[in-house]
Enzyme design. Structure first.
Site, short mmCIF file in Angstrom:
data_model
loop_
_atom_site.label_atom_id
_atom_site.label_comp_id
_atom_site.label_asym_id
_atom_site.label_seq_id
_atom_site.Cartn_x
_atom_site.Cartn_y
_atom_site.Cartn_z
N GLU A 91 -71.91 -39.59 -3.71
CA GLU A 91 -71.05 -39.57 -2.53
C GLU A 91 -71.86 -39.64 -1.25
O GLU A 91 -72.95 -39.09 -1.17
CB GLU A 91 -70.28 -38.25 -2.49
N CYS A 105 -73.92 -38.23 6.03
CA CYS A 105 -74.34 -37.17 5.11
C CYS A 105 -74.59 -37.84 3.76
O CYS A 105 -73.68 -38.41 3.17
CB CYS A 105 -73.25 -36.13 5.00
N CYS A 112 -76.83 -31.95 -9.66
CA CYS A 112 -77.85 -31.04 -9.14
C CYS A 112 -78.17 -30.00 -10.20
O CYS A 112 -77.30 -29.55 -10.93
CB CYS A 112 -77.34 -30.34 -7.87
N CYS A 116 -75.64 -23.62 -8.06
CA CYS A 116 -74.97 -22.68 -7.14
C CYS A 116 -73.49 -22.60 -7.54
O CYS A 116 -72.85 -23.63 -7.76
CB CYS A 116 -75.13 -23.14 -5.70
N CYS A 119 -70.47 -24.54 -5.70
CA CYS A 119 -70.70 -25.93 -5.29
C CYS A 119 -70.21 -26.91 -6.37
O CYS A 119 -70.59 -26.78 -7.54
CB CYS A 119 -72.19 -26.13 -5.03
N CYS A 336 -69.21 -31.51 -0.66
CA CYS A 336 -70.07 -32.34 -1.49
C CYS A 336 -69.68 -32.23 -2.96
O CYS A 336 -69.38 -31.16 -3.47
CB CYS A 336 -71.54 -32.02 -1.24
N1 SAH Z 1 -78.83 -28.85 -2.07
C1 SAH Z 1 -78.92 -28.65 -0.67
C2 SAH Z 1 -78.14 -29.67 0.13
C3 SAH Z 1 -76.80 -30.07 -0.38
S1 SAH Z 1 -75.53 -28.85 -0.31
C4 SAH Z 1 -78.51 -27.25 -0.31
O1 SAH Z 1 -77.98 -26.55 -1.15
O2 SAH Z 1 -78.77 -26.85 0.82
C5 SAH Z 1 -75.14 -28.78 1.44
C6 SAH Z 1 -74.58 -27.44 1.90
O3 SAH Z 1 -73.23 -27.28 1.43
C7 SAH Z 1 -75.35 -26.23 1.39
O4 SAH Z 1 -75.53 -25.31 2.42
C8 SAH Z 1 -74.43 -25.68 0.34
O5 SAH Z 1 -74.68 -24.33 0.09
C9 SAH Z 1 -73.09 -25.97 0.96
N2 SAH Z 1 -71.96 -25.93 0.04
C10 SAH Z 1 -71.90 -26.34 -1.24
N3 SAH Z 1 -70.67 -26.13 -1.74
C11 SAH Z 1 -69.93 -25.59 -0.76
C12 SAH Z 1 -68.59 -25.13 -0.67
N4 SAH Z 1 -67.77 -25.23 -1.71
N5 SAH Z 1 -68.17 -24.61 0.51
C13 SAH Z 1 -69.01 -24.52 1.56
N6 SAH Z 1 -70.28 -24.93 1.54
C14 SAH Z 1 -70.74 -25.45 0.39
FE1 SF4 Z 2 -77.35 -28.12 -5.57
FE2 SF4 Z 2 -74.95 -27.61 -4.60
FE3 SF4 Z 2 -76.75 -25.64 -4.79
FE4 SF4 Z 2 -77.09 -27.60 -2.96
S1 SF4 Z 2 -75.42 -26.11 -3.03
S2 SF4 Z 2 -78.64 -26.76 -4.37
S3 SF4 Z 2 -76.24 -29.35 -4.08
S4 SF4 Z 2 -75.85 -26.77 -6.51
#
Ligand code: SAH
Ligand code: SF4
Length: 354
Positions: A91, A105, A112, A116, A119, A336
């Site tokens: 995406e 973006c 990934c 997390c 996410c 994302c």
């Molecule tokens: N992997 C990197 C960059 C991609 S994620 C990282 O984790 O920083 C980009 C941002 O979106 C990160 O701060 C992540 O914690 C946040 N993010 C992911 N899922 C989310 C969600 N459901 N709601 C809000 N922020 C989210």
């Molecule tokens: Fe990976 Fe999502 Fe965690 Fe960013 S927030 S490191 S994209 S799992």
């Protein structure tokens, strides 16, 4: 087949040297790729026909095939899903701001590995790293779209799918080409990389002598809470992450951003804001507070606005500046990984109906 967007200037020169062509052909091709952003080899009109034919036979002009697009006029956000040659889906999102910024973006991995819990990309698991060309091409597509409207891509955030510092080499090559005056020519200060907090790579990135912005996903101020949300915290605990951030500030002189997804009843109390304030006090930094974007795989909700205000007020008592960011394009699954999840669900439904 070689994807021309995977080649640096030097790689292009080496290709033409192998083909026993003059070196200036590399410069010409590079201009067609990044300056004119052509989509066919025929459009490269200052190249001899035989060379255009050889390029068409042995190389390709990018690999991204658009699989879906959603546009939200309300939030001025365009989200695209691309299919890669091996069927992976990634995406990218374009955000158009009132102050004129046009921010892409973009993704650095298919899926990934960091897991997390909140996410959508983490919930998919890891498929593979993107090549530098696949990273650059996402920005290029939006740049092309904007230029066709007399506008220009101004900013890039590496905040799409994937952990950029897990794909260190390709991400760095991509950043260099995005920044290169002969590439997309986006200023380093207009590029931001977001990381979950891979400590050795943050330190390595600090050594690159770039002026790229660094954002670190923190989301919790104690190790037990952070480890429950971000499993990588068990390997790189908060103290080490903050020290690496301080090192980045020291080496680059740039303010670091911390991201904090506000999850109702989870990490949005005044007590947690106090812990965060104490942790960041004195560091050249800024906090982005982002009410959680709900995903199917995680049972959490965004914080209430009053909680958000109290959290922000507490941070400011510690002298820590912050901004509340409403996730753009929530109406088009612009969190994302969410459009991919949605499209896959639709595809599965269609398959099961047929
Ligand atoms: N992997 C990197 C960059 C991609 S994620 C990282 O984790 O920083 C980009 C941002 O979106 C990160 O701060 C992540 O914690 C946040 N993010 C992911 N899922 C989310 C969600 N459901 N709601 C809000 N922020 C989210
Ligand atoms: Fe990976 Fe999502 Fe965690 Fe960013 S927030 S490191 S994209 S799992």
């Amino acid at each position: 087949m070689t994807n021309l967007y995977d080649l640096s200037d030097d790689d292009l020169k080496a290709l033409f040297a192998r083909w026993e062509m003059p070196a200036f052909r590399a410069k010409q091709v590079s201009e067609w790729l990044y300056k004119h952003k052509v989509t066919t080899f025929e459009a490269m009109t200052n190249l001899p026909k035989a060379l255009r034919e050889r390029l068409a036979a042995e190389t390709r002009l990018g690999v991204l095939a658009q699989a879906a697009e959603q546009h939200s006029a309300e939030s001025a956000t365009t989200k695209r899903l691309y299919r890669l040659p091996d069927n992976q889906l990634i995406e990218s999102v374009l955000m158009e701001y009132e102050d004129g910024r046009r921010t892409a973006c973009i993704s650095t991995q298919a899926g990934c590995a960091m897991g997390c819990v909140f996410c959508a990309t983490g919930q998919m698991g890891f498929a593979r790293h993107l090549t530098d060309g696949e990273i650059v091409e996402q920005a290029l597509h939006f740049a092309r779209l904007l230029e066709s409207e007399g506008d220009r891509l101004s900013n890039i955030v590496l905040m799409g799918m994937g952990e950029p510092l897990h794909n260190y080499e390709n991400t760095l090559r991509a950043i260099r080409r995005l920044n290169d005056p002969n590439g997309l020519n986006i200023g380093q200060r207009h590029i931001t990389l977001s990381t979950v907090g891979l400590v050795p790579e943050i330190r390595r990135f600090a050594e690159e002598a770039l002026q790229v912005g660094l954002a670190i996903s923190l989301h919790a101020a104690t190790d037990s809470e952070r480890s429950a949300l971000l499993p990588i915290n068990r390997r790189y605990p908060i103290r080490a992450v903050i020290e690496a951030a301080a090192y980045y500030v020291q080496r680059t002189g740039r303010r670091v951003t911390f991201e904090w997804a506000l999850i109702r009843g989870e990490n949005d109390t005044v007590e947690q804001a106090e812990k965060l304030g104490a942790l960041l006090q004195g560091l050249l930094c800024h906090v982005n507070l982002i009410p959680l974007n709900p995903t199917n795989g995680y049972n959490g909700a965004p914080s209430d606005p009053l909680r958000v205000d109290a959290f922000q007020a507490t941070l400011s008592r510690y002298g820590v500046s912050s901004t509340v960011r409403v996730r753009r394009g929530i109406d088009i699954q612009a969190g994302c990984g969410q459009l991919k999840t949605e499209v896959l669900r639709r595809e599965r439904r269609r398959l099961s109906i047929n």
